[in-house]
Design a protein around this motif. Structure first.
Motif, PDB file in Angstrom:
ATOM      1  N   LYS A 103      32.790 -21.379   8.780  1.00 37.33           N
ATOM      2  CA  LYS A 103      32.755 -20.260   7.536  1.00 37.33           C
ATOM      3  C   LYS A 103      33.050 -20.830   6.242  1.00 37.33           C
ATOM      4  CE  LYS A 103      31.587 -17.079  10.706  1.00 37.33           C
ATOM      5  NZ  LYS A 103      30.186 -16.368  10.747  1.00 37.33           N
ATOM      6  N   ASN A 104      32.584 -19.981   5.096  1.00 39.61           N
ATOM      7  CA  ASN A 104      32.876 -20.234   3.846  1.00 39.61           C
ATOM      8  C   ASN A 104      32.762 -21.818   3.504  1.00 39.61           C
ATOM      9  OD1 ASN A 104      33.507 -17.688   3.911  1.00 39.61           O
ATOM     10  ND2 ASN A 104      35.817 -17.724   3.909  1.00 39.61           N
ATOM     11  N   LEU A 105      31.565 -22.270   3.353  1.00 37.91           N
ATOM     12  CA  LEU A 105      31.174 -23.794   3.088  1.00 37.91           C
ATOM     13  C   LEU A 105      30.938 -24.022   1.764  1.00 37.91           C
ATOM     14  CD1 LEU A 105      28.938 -23.794   6.377  1.00 37.91           C
ATOM     15  CD2 LEU A 105      31.002 -24.838   6.401  1.00 37.91           C
ATOM     16  N   GLY A 106      30.915 -22.904   0.880  1.00 35.69           N
ATOM     17  CA  GLY A 106      30.647 -23.284  -0.513  1.00 35.69           C
ATOM     18  C   GLY A 106      31.761 -23.868  -1.230  1.00 35.69           C
ATOM     19  N   SER A 107      31.492 -24.155  -2.615  1.00 41.11           N
ATOM     20  CA  SER A 107      32.698 -24.878  -3.539  1.00 41.11           C
ATOM     21  C   SER A 107      33.117 -23.367  -4.317  1.00 41.11           C
ATOM     22  CB  SER A 107      31.839 -25.870  -4.233  1.00 41.11           C
ATOM     23  OG  SER A 107      32.829 -26.342  -5.245  1.00 41.11           O
ATOM     24  N   TRP A 157      25.833 -18.774  -1.556  1.00 41.99           N
ATOM     25  CA  TRP A 157      24.860 -19.606  -0.478  1.00 41.99           C
ATOM     26  C   TRP A 157      25.532 -19.246   0.990  1.00 41.99           C
ATOM     27  CZ3 TRP A 157      20.686 -20.391  -2.904  1.00 41.99           C
ATOM     28  CH2 TRP A 157      20.882 -21.048  -4.220  1.00 41.99           C
ATOM     29  N   ASP A 158      26.696 -19.063   1.141  1.00 37.83           N
ATOM     30  CA  ASP A 158      27.196 -18.565   2.394  1.00 37.83           C
ATOM     31  C   ASP A 158      26.820 -17.196   2.776  1.00 37.83           C
ATOM     32  OD1 ASP A 158      29.413 -20.406   3.586  1.00 37.83           O
ATOM     33  OD2 ASP A 158      30.027 -20.578   1.362  1.00 37.83           O
ATOM     34  N   TRP A 159      26.822 -16.245   1.811  1.00 37.62           N
ATOM     35  CA  TRP A 159      26.270 -14.756   2.083  1.00 37.62           C
ATOM     36  C   TRP A 159      24.941 -14.987   2.319  1.00 37.62           C
ATOM     37  CZ3 TRP A 159      25.267 -10.887  -2.546  1.00 37.62           C
ATOM     38  CH2 TRP A 159      24.852  -9.593  -1.723  1.00 37.62           C
ATOM     39  N   GLY A 207      34.862  -7.210  -1.439  1.00 37.45           N
ATOM     40  CA  GLY A 207      33.590  -6.265  -1.907  1.00 37.45           C
ATOM     41  C   GLY A 207      32.727  -7.318  -2.563  1.00 37.45           C
ATOM     42  N   TRP A 208      31.913  -6.941  -3.549  1.00 36.95           N
ATOM     43  CA  TRP A 208      30.808  -7.854  -4.018  1.00 36.95           C
ATOM     44  C   TRP A 208      31.247  -8.939  -4.631  1.00 36.95           C
ATOM     45  CZ3 TRP A 208      30.496  -9.300  -8.906  1.00 36.95           C
ATOM     46  CH2 TRP A 208      31.254  -8.700  -9.913  1.00 36.95           C
ATOM     47  N   LEU A 209      32.817  -9.000  -5.091  1.00 35.95           N
ATOM     48  CA  LEU A 209      33.161 -10.143  -5.773  1.00 35.95           C
ATOM     49  C   LEU A 209      33.286 -11.401  -4.649  1.00 35.95           C
ATOM     50  CD1 LEU A 209      36.342  -9.652  -7.952  1.00 35.95           C
ATOM     51  CD2 LEU A 209      34.191 -10.866  -8.659  1.00 35.95           C
ATOM     52  N   GLY A 210      33.673 -10.796  -3.504  1.00 38.84           N
ATOM     53  CA  GLY A 210      34.219 -11.762  -2.411  1.00 38.84           C
ATOM     54  C   GLY A 210      32.566 -12.334  -1.637  1.00 38.84           C
ATOM     55  N   ARG A 211      31.428 -11.707  -2.141  1.00 40.29           N
ATOM     56  CA  ARG A 211      30.045 -12.256  -1.616  1.00 40.29           C
ATOM     57  C   ARG A 211      29.527 -13.028  -2.659  1.00 40.29           C
ATOM     58  NH1 ARG A 211      29.108  -6.555  -0.991  1.00 40.29           N
ATOM     59  NH2 ARG A 211      29.929  -5.977   1.069  1.00 40.29           N
ATOM     60  N   VAL A 212      30.249 -13.272  -3.787  1.00 49.36           N
ATOM     61  CA  VAL A 212      29.513 -14.144  -4.777  1.00 49.36           C
ATOM     62  C   VAL A 212      30.537 -15.217  -5.059  1.00 49.36           C
ATOM     63  CG1 VAL A 212      28.829 -14.050  -7.445  1.00 49.36           C
ATOM     64  CG2 VAL A 212      28.286 -12.084  -5.774  1.00 49.36           C
ATOM     65  N   LEU A 259      29.258 -16.487   5.700  1.00 54.42           N
ATOM     66  CA  LEU A 259      30.281 -15.880   4.715  1.00 54.42           C
ATOM     67  C   LEU A 259      31.434 -15.367   5.812  1.00 54.42           C
ATOM     68  CD1 LEU A 259      31.485 -15.470   1.978  1.00 54.42           C
ATOM     69  CD2 LEU A 259      30.029 -13.559   1.827  1.00 54.42           C
ATOM     70  N   TYR A 260      32.770 -15.352   5.393  1.00 53.40           N
ATOM     71  CA  TYR A 260      33.561 -14.558   5.812  1.00 53.40           C
ATOM     72  C   TYR A 260      34.488 -14.051   4.623  1.00 53.40           C
ATOM     73  CZ  TYR A 260      37.856 -13.284   8.692  1.00 53.40           C
ATOM     74  OH  TYR A 260      38.668 -12.547   9.301  1.00 53.40           O
ATOM     75  N   VAL A 261      34.552 -12.853   4.579  1.00 50.33           N
ATOM     76  CA  VAL A 261      35.123 -12.373   3.225  1.00 50.33           C
ATOM     77  C   VAL A 261      36.482 -12.129   3.766  1.00 50.33           C
ATOM     78  CG1 VAL A 261      35.266 -10.578   1.548  1.00 50.33           C
ATOM     79  CG2 VAL A 261      33.189 -11.305   2.257  1.00 50.33           C
ATOM     80  N   PRO A 262      37.466 -12.579   3.209  1.00 51.78           N
ATOM     81  CA  PRO A 262      39.005 -12.460   3.345  1.00 51.78           C
ATOM     82  C   PRO A 262      39.480 -10.906   3.094  1.00 51.78           C
ATOM     83  CG  PRO A 262      39.084 -13.716   1.630  1.00 51.78           C
ATOM     84  CD  PRO A 262      37.211 -13.462   2.121  1.00 51.78           C
ATOM     85  N   ALA A 263      40.658 -10.566   4.128  1.00 52.10           N
ATOM     86  CA  ALA A 263      41.330  -9.456   4.073  1.00 52.10           C
ATOM     87  C   ALA A 263      42.060  -9.504   2.422  1.00 52.10           C
ATOM     88  CB  ALA A 263      41.905  -9.035   4.966  1.00 52.10           C
ATOM     89  N   ALA A 264      42.244  -8.158   1.813  1.00 51.74           N
ATOM     90  CA  ALA A 264      42.958  -8.318   0.601  1.00 51.74           C
ATOM     91  C   ALA A 264      44.435  -8.907   0.995  1.00 51.74           C
ATOM     92  CB  ALA A 264      43.124  -6.928  -0.140  1.00 51.74           C
TER      93      ALA A 264
END
Ligand SMILES: [Zn+2]
Ligand SMILES: [Zn+2]
Length: 342
Positions: A264-268, A273-275, A239-244, A280-285
């Motif tokens: 994908k997912n190059l941030g620290s 910034w990935d978003w 969700g939004w947590l995974g985008r931040v 960005l690739y938000v992982p599944a739960a």
């Protein structure tokens, strides 16, 4: 021969690495990560109606497959290399964040006149500069990581980090010195810029809040989940947590061999910034099946020679291939073959 200066340097560096509260690998932050992982796994077992016992939890955290993996060898080597040797050998090649910061303030003064005295209370000014420097760090990290994946020459050096077939907190140190040099110089530019702009507009030289000179927000994330990004513990923000925020699962996806996860997912610490830049690739739960490690079967993939010296040779070959005219036999290859070869 007097060994005492060498020994005191060695123990000083070790003490700083393990005991400084702001260190990347302090014992306190590792303990915190371990506690968080244990609680997370215990809650998950409880939800599934299973008994909570320490031994299965520890087995899940430290499986034999990981402990015995030869992938740990270069991780350990690079830990020692980065803690004890990097500063001595490559310190001269790094731009100074302070010099850049002053240059930015001077340039702004030349353009807009002398800075005005700060109107904000000091703790507000320090909080603003702390956030600015953290965001600048994250942006510099993202850009360096993006370039390292996209430019073949830089990828040769960053690939060292991606040859790890198991992930442990030490994998964080598995980075080639050339990669480190570029990373630290990019960071110096971004944080120097942010600090110079902050100092000019806040009206005084303002120091960030830090713990042993590390930005306090970065330290917070080191304690919270940075160590678990290099682990097998699937803690996923969705969700939004995974985008931040860059949860441990986000970074495990980054190491995946599945082409859908490449670049994908190059941030620290942040996914922000990935978003923003579309990486960005938000992982599944629930845990996705993942294999780690590019070129796991390459000869020397986990040797010091293969991880420290060979990337230099491959980089030279790559530069020579770009600079020198192509040889005659390559020029007569059918187009389709050439495309396949690249
Ligand atoms: Zn990467
Ligand atoms: Zn990693």
């Amino acid at each position: 021969m007097d060994l005492s200066p060498g020994l005191s340097y060695f123990f000083g560096q070790l003490q700083r690495a393990l005991l400084s509260p702001g260190s990347q690998i302090s014992i306190a932050s590792l303990g915190c990560a371990l506690a968080i992982a244990l609680v997370f796994l215990a809650v998950r077992r409880h939800r599934k109606g299973r008994r909570i016992r320490l031994r299965p939890l520890l087995r899940a955290l430290f499986p034999a497959k990981i402990l015995r993996s030869e992938s740990n060898r270069p991780d350990l080597f690079y830990f020692f290399f980065n803690v004890f040797i990097f500063g001595i050998v490559f310190g001269w090649a790094l731009l100074s964040y302070e010099v850049l910061s002053h240059a930015v303030t001077d340039a702004l003064t030349a353009m807009f006149g002398p800075r005005q005295p700060g109107a904000l209370p000091i703790f507000v000014a320090r909080s603003i500069i702390t956030v600015m420097l953290f965001l600048a760090y994250e942006l510099g990290y993202w850009l360096n990581h993006y370039l390292s994946h996209r430019i073949p020459l830089l990828w040769e050096f960053h690939k060292v980090h991606h040859t790890a077939t198991v992930l442990t907190p030490l994998t964080n140190f598995r980075v080639h010195p050339v990669y480190m040099c570029i990373f630290l110089n990019i960071l110096a530019v971004f944080t120097g810029l942010a600090n110079g702009v902050g100092d000019y507009f806040l009206g005084a030289t303002t120091h960030q809040y830090g713990l042993s000179e590390t930005n306090v927000i970065l330290v917070f994330f080191i304690y919270l989940y940075v160590h678990l990004q290099h682990s097998q513990v699937w803690i996923a923000f969705t969700g939004w947590l995974g985008r931040v925020f860059m949860s441990p699962a986000h970074h495990q996806i980054h190491h995946s061999r599945n082409p859908a996860h490449f670049n994908k997912n190059l941030g620290s610490c942040l996914a922000l910034w990935d978003w923003m830049f579309g990486t960005l690739y938000v992982p599944a739960a629930e845990r996705e099946p993942l294999d780690f490690g590019v070129e796991p079967d390459r000869e020397g993939a986990h040797t010091i020679w293969g991880e420290l010296v060979a990337p230099l040779g491959r980089a030279v070959e790559l530069v020579k291939g770009r600079l020198l005219p192509r040889s005659a036999p390559a020029a007569v290859l059918p187009t389709t073959d050439r495309n396949e070869a690249y």
